[in-house]
Scaffold this motif. Structure first.
Motif, short mmCIF file in Angstrom:
data_model
loop_
_atom_site.label_atom_id
_atom_site.label_comp_id
_atom_site.label_asym_id
_atom_site.label_seq_id
_atom_site.Cartn_x
_atom_site.Cartn_y
_atom_site.Cartn_z
N ALA A 39 -5.75 5.08 -8.56
CA ALA A 39 -5.76 5.00 -7.10
C ALA A 39 -6.34 3.67 -6.63
CB ALA A 39 -6.56 6.17 -6.52
N MET A 40 -7.39 3.21 -7.31
CA MET A 40 -8.01 1.93 -6.94
C MET A 40 -7.05 0.76 -7.13
SD MET A 40 -11.10 2.00 -5.71
CE MET A 40 -11.64 0.33 -6.09
N LEU A 41 -6.36 0.73 -8.26
CA LEU A 41 -5.44 -0.38 -8.53
C LEU A 41 -4.30 -0.40 -7.51
CD1 LEU A 41 -5.08 -0.69 -12.41
CD2 LEU A 41 -6.74 -1.71 -10.86
N TYR A 42 -3.78 0.79 -7.19
CA TYR A 42 -2.69 0.83 -6.22
C TYR A 42 -3.19 0.46 -4.83
CZ TYR A 42 1.71 2.21 -4.10
OH TYR A 42 2.90 2.18 -3.42
N ALA A 43 -4.39 0.91 -4.47
CA ALA A 43 -4.96 0.59 -3.16
C ALA A 43 -5.16 -0.92 -3.00
CB ALA A 43 -6.28 1.31 -2.97
N CYS A 44 -5.50 -1.58 -4.11
CA CYS A 44 -5.82 -3.02 -4.06
C CYS A 44 -4.70 -3.89 -4.62
CB CYS A 44 -7.10 -3.29 -4.83
SG CYS A 44 -8.54 -2.44 -4.17
N ARG A 45 -3.48 -3.36 -4.64
CA ARG A 45 -2.39 -4.07 -5.29
C ARG A 45 -2.11 -5.44 -4.67
NH1 ARG A 45 -0.85 0.15 -2.27
NH2 ARG A 45 0.88 0.00 -0.76
N ARG A 46 -2.34 -5.60 -3.39
CA ARG A 46 -2.06 -6.92 -2.77
C ARG A 46 -3.07 -7.98 -3.18
NH1 ARG A 46 -4.37 -8.36 2.32
NH2 ARG A 46 -5.89 -6.86 3.13
N PHE A 47 -4.20 -7.54 -3.75
CA PHE A 47 -5.19 -8.50 -4.26
C PHE A 47 -5.01 -8.76 -5.75
CE2 PHE A 47 -7.20 -6.07 -0.82
CZ PHE A 47 -7.49 -7.10 0.07
N LEU A 48 -4.29 -7.85 -6.45
CA LEU A 48 -4.22 -7.92 -7.90
C LEU A 48 -2.84 -8.26 -8.44
CD1 LEU A 48 -6.25 -4.63 -8.62
CD2 LEU A 48 -7.10 -6.98 -8.79
N SER A 49 -1.80 -8.01 -7.67
CA SER A 49 -0.44 -8.18 -8.17
C SER A 49 0.28 -9.30 -7.41
CB SER A 49 0.34 -6.87 -8.01
OG SER A 49 1.71 -7.06 -8.32
N PRO A 50 1.04 -10.12 -8.13
CA PRO A 50 1.83 -11.15 -7.43
C PRO A 50 2.99 -10.57 -6.63
CG PRO A 50 2.33 -11.14 -9.78
CD PRO A 50 1.17 -10.21 -9.59
N HIS A 51 3.37 -9.33 -6.96
CA HIS A 51 4.46 -8.66 -6.24
C HIS A 51 4.01 -7.26 -5.84
CE1 HIS A 51 6.99 -11.96 -7.58
NE2 HIS A 51 6.61 -11.72 -8.83
N PRO A 52 3.08 -7.16 -4.90
CA PRO A 52 2.51 -5.85 -4.57
C PRO A 52 3.52 -4.83 -4.07
CG PRO A 52 1.91 -7.51 -2.92
CD PRO A 52 2.52 -8.23 -4.07
N ASP A 53 4.58 -5.28 -3.41
CA ASP A 53 5.56 -4.34 -2.88
C ASP A 53 6.41 -3.71 -3.98
OD1 ASP A 53 4.68 -4.89 -0.32
OD2 ASP A 53 6.18 -6.44 0.04
N ASP A 54 6.37 -4.30 -5.16
CA ASP A 54 7.17 -3.77 -6.26
C ASP A 54 6.38 -2.84 -7.17
OD1 ASP A 54 9.32 -5.30 -5.37
OD2 ASP A 54 8.80 -7.02 -6.65
N GLU A 55 5.09 -2.67 -6.87
CA GLU A 55 4.25 -1.83 -7.72
C GLU A 55 4.64 -0.35 -7.54
OE1 GLU A 55 1.82 -2.54 -10.00
OE2 GLU A 55 2.52 -4.61 -9.75
N PRO A 56 4.93 0.35 -8.64
CA PRO A 56 5.30 1.78 -8.52
C PRO A 56 4.10 2.64 -8.16
CG PRO A 56 5.09 1.16 -10.83
CD PRO A 56 4.91 -0.12 -10.04
#
Length: 407
Positions: free
Chosen positions: A382-399
């Motif tokens: 839940a934490m990784l998905y909540a913070c995906r825009r800080f951690l992933s170069p493509h946050p909108d593509d995170e499943p």
């Protein structure tokens, strides 16, 4: 608020009626003796603890964490500049300190500040530090009046003063640490404090994560019929009286003196026994170290714990509910609840309707109020998905994580 008063009440209610008077009568003079004879070995004290015991028990608990960390006492001064309320009503300029642990992290990692709940302290996140520190610069604190932080006399007389105690002390800590643009996580009562801080200082908070937060609804919101019925029972009448008298579980722990550790052991054993899955929440070593840590943080001088009656009415209904200020929210927010959390996620749903910022609500299976202890893997997802825009170069593509529920 961690549900602590209610959880503990069910454990001790059988003894409370007979023991409360003698415990209260006994704890006051013997505590004074212990204070005046602080040079005695701890085994001879009525309350066998001290600030040194707290820090030592914290160190033992955090020995379970593999990531290196630095522990420090951050000087926050004697009171917030310009504040109407000092953190202790005194003419003294004695500085106060916030106990802080900072974990090693990769260069450029987003900063995550973690704030504990009621009757807890930063060590409660011990099962999460390694995982989160691999992705964030993790900083965890003991709030003023809790854990290994300073414990000024708590003399606030209103909800506004009590909120200032926590929010203003946190802001002075932020200044001392020279932090800005951080992700702020708060659990239970810490979620209430984090939300109030973000409302007052939104310029410093990139993202707000509220884990089983307290304080979204008021007794007047029309959902307290059960409370009216419960107050009519003898158990409800006793607990309501204790609440309004500002009686806390910690007072019972202190009143029992050298028998206090046994009560804490019974509580932690019952609280973190398997309930939502077949696996034990804690190993034997984790349970032993956490019990020791919890005892020392609970038995120390009463301070921040006395906030309860000013922030909440009996039944955990907020006196100044967060729901009423939802339209003023300026920080993107994620709510995380255990599926069996006694804190109702529907308060977050009502708040989201009024928010003008992005808001997500996640529910983690096989977990209750202490979701980060009861299902760490689900909480981390839940934490990784909540913070995906800080951690992933493509946050909108995170499943969306498997098993996680979106509310």
């Amino acid at each position: 608020m961690n549900g602590t008063l209610y959880r503990w009440s069910s454990l001790i209610l059988r003894k409370m009626a007979e023991e409360i008077n003698k415990v209260e009568h006994r704890s006051s003079p013997t505590t004074t003796v212990a204070k005046s004879r602080s040079f005695w070995p701890s085994v001879l004290r009525w309350i066998p603890t001290s600030t040194d015991h707290i820090i030592a028990s914290e160190k033992r608990l955090l020995s379970l964490v593999k990531t290196p960390y630095v522990q420090e006492q951050v000087n926050i001064g004697s009171g917030a500049p310009g504040s109407k309320v000092r953190w202790f009503r005194s003419s003294s300029n004695e500085p106060r300190f916030i106990n802080t642990v900072t974990f090693d992290s990769k260069e450029g990692s987003p900063t995550l500040v973690m704030v504990h709940g009621y009757a807890a302290s930063q060590g409660f996140f011990f099962k999460n530090f390694d995982y989160l520190a691999s992705r964030f610069k993790v900083i965890a604190i003991d709030q003023l009046g809790w854990g290994g932080s300073s414990r000024p006399d708590f003399t606030c007389k209103s909800t506004e003063e009590t909120e200032a105690w926590f929010v203003d002390s946190f802001e002075e800590w932020r200044k001392a640490k020279n932090l800005s643009n951080f992700i702020l996580l708060g659990h239970s009562l810490g979620g209430y404090v984090a939300a109030k801080y973000a409302l007052k200082h939104p310029e410093h908070v990139q993202h707000l994560i509220l884990v089983g937060p307290a304080g979204f609804t008021a007794e007047s919101d029309g959902k307290s019929e059960w409370l009216t019925r419960f107050r009519a029972t003898w158990k409800g009448a006793i607990l309501n009286h204790l609440w309004e008298s500002n009686f806390t579980p910690q007072k019972l722990v202190r009143g029992l003196g050298p028998w206090g550790p046994d009560l804490v052991h019974k509580y932690t054993t019952a609280r973190f026994s398997p309930r939502y899955s077949a696996e034990n929440v804690l190993t034997e070593e984790e349970s032993r170290l956490l019990t020791d840590y919890v005892y020392h943080t609970l038995a120390a001088k009463a301070s921040g714990e006395l906030c309860l009656k000013y922030i909440f009415a009996f039944g955990a209904f907020a006196r100044m509910p967060l729901l009423h200020s939802a339209s003023e929210w300026k920080v993107p927010t994620t709510f995380i609840y255990g599926v069996q959390d006694w804190m109702n996620y529907q308060g977050a749903q009502e708040a989201r309707k009024q928010m003008k910022v992005p808001c997500e609500i996640f529910r983690v299976p096989q977990a209750g109020h202490f979701v980060f202890l009861e299902n760490p893997d689900g909480f981390h997802s839940a934490m990784l998905y909540a913070c995906r825009r800080f951690l992933s170069p493509h946050p909108d593509d995170e499943p969306f994580p498997e098993g996680l529920q979106s509310a």
